[in-house]
Design a protein around this motif. Structure first.
Motif, short mmCIF file in Angstrom:
data_model
loop_
_atom_site.label_atom_id
_atom_site.label_comp_id
_atom_site.label_asym_id
_atom_site.label_seq_id
_atom_site.Cartn_x
_atom_site.Cartn_y
_atom_site.Cartn_z
N SER A 66 0.85 -1.23 -0.11
CA SER A 66 0.15 -0.13 -0.16
C SER A 66 0.82 1.16 -0.13
O SER A 66 0.46 2.45 -0.12
N ARG A 71 -4.72 5.12 -2.60
CA ARG A 71 -6.04 4.59 -1.66
C ARG A 71 -5.21 4.08 -0.17
O ARG A 71 -5.90 3.22 0.14
N ARG A 72 -4.11 4.84 -0.03
CA ARG A 72 -3.48 4.24 1.17
C ARG A 72 -4.28 4.11 2.53
O ARG A 72 -4.08 3.02 3.12
N ARG A 73 -5.09 5.05 3.14
CA ARG A 73 -5.61 4.82 4.17
C ARG A 73 -6.79 3.80 4.07
O ARG A 73 -6.90 2.86 5.18
N VAL A 76 -4.53 0.47 4.23
CA VAL A 76 -4.22 0.34 5.71
C VAL A 76 -5.09 -0.47 6.69
O VAL A 76 -4.93 -1.14 7.32
N VAL A 77 -6.36 0.28 6.48
CA VAL A 77 -7.45 -0.13 7.38
C VAL A 77 -7.86 -1.55 7.21
O VAL A 77 -8.14 -2.31 8.12
#
Length: 169
Positions: A66, A71-73, A76-77
């Motif tokens: 990621s 769209r990292r957030r 990660v979630v």
């Protein structure tokens, strides 16, 4: 009029982002399936542990991939949720397999009881069986946890069996 084409620099990044999203989604699916399977029979528990390990691995891979995506957030979630669910399923399934004889005796006891006091007695037998099993003491015998054993430990569900239990008190 044709839509604008992505530049050559953004095309690989979009493809990588899509692949990482699929990996995180697969990790979540594996972890959720594992969470359901580890509470079942022996072979389904084993399959749940395998699914939990797959979900854990895919979650870690998605977390690593990621980095640098758009769209990292979200990734990660999703990856952290898959890792947590995978670890929970792995620990739960491993404990269930390690204590399989005691867990099976508890399932038989609960399935044959009719009252809340009988369920409480099954819970007590489970706790005693776990401590006995972990300490290396004598295991809970299979005949005391079967339907006949459940009726003696669950005297209040059997009108004929409650009279001798009352006399003992």
């Amino acid at each position: 009029m044709t839509p604008p084409r992505p530049s050559p620099e953004t095309a690989p990044a979009d493809a990588r982002s899509a692949a990482t999203t699929r990996t995180a989604g697969a990790a979540l699916v594996c972890a959720a399936v594992a969470l359901v399977l580890v509470g079942s029979g022996l072979w389904l528990t084993v399959a749940g542990i395998v699914a939990a390990a797959a979900g854990l691995g895919l979650g870690i891979a998605a977390l690593v991939r990621s980095r640098g995506t758009s769209r990292r957030r979200l990734l990660v979630v999703s990856a952290v949720a898959a890792i947590v669910l995978g670890l929970l399923s792995l620990v739960t399934g491993g404990a269930r397999l390690a204590l399989w004889p005691v867990a099976e005796a508890y399932q038989q006891c609960v399935s044959s009881t009719l009252t809340l006091s009988g369920t409480a007695q099954c819970q007590q037998e489970l706790e005693d069986g776990i401590w006995s099993y972990l300490s290396g003491g004598p295991e809970a015998s299979a005949d005391s946890s079967g339907p006949a054993g459940a009726s003696t430990s669950n005297a209040s569900s059997d009108p004929e069996g409650s009279a001798p239990a009352a006399r003992r008190l």
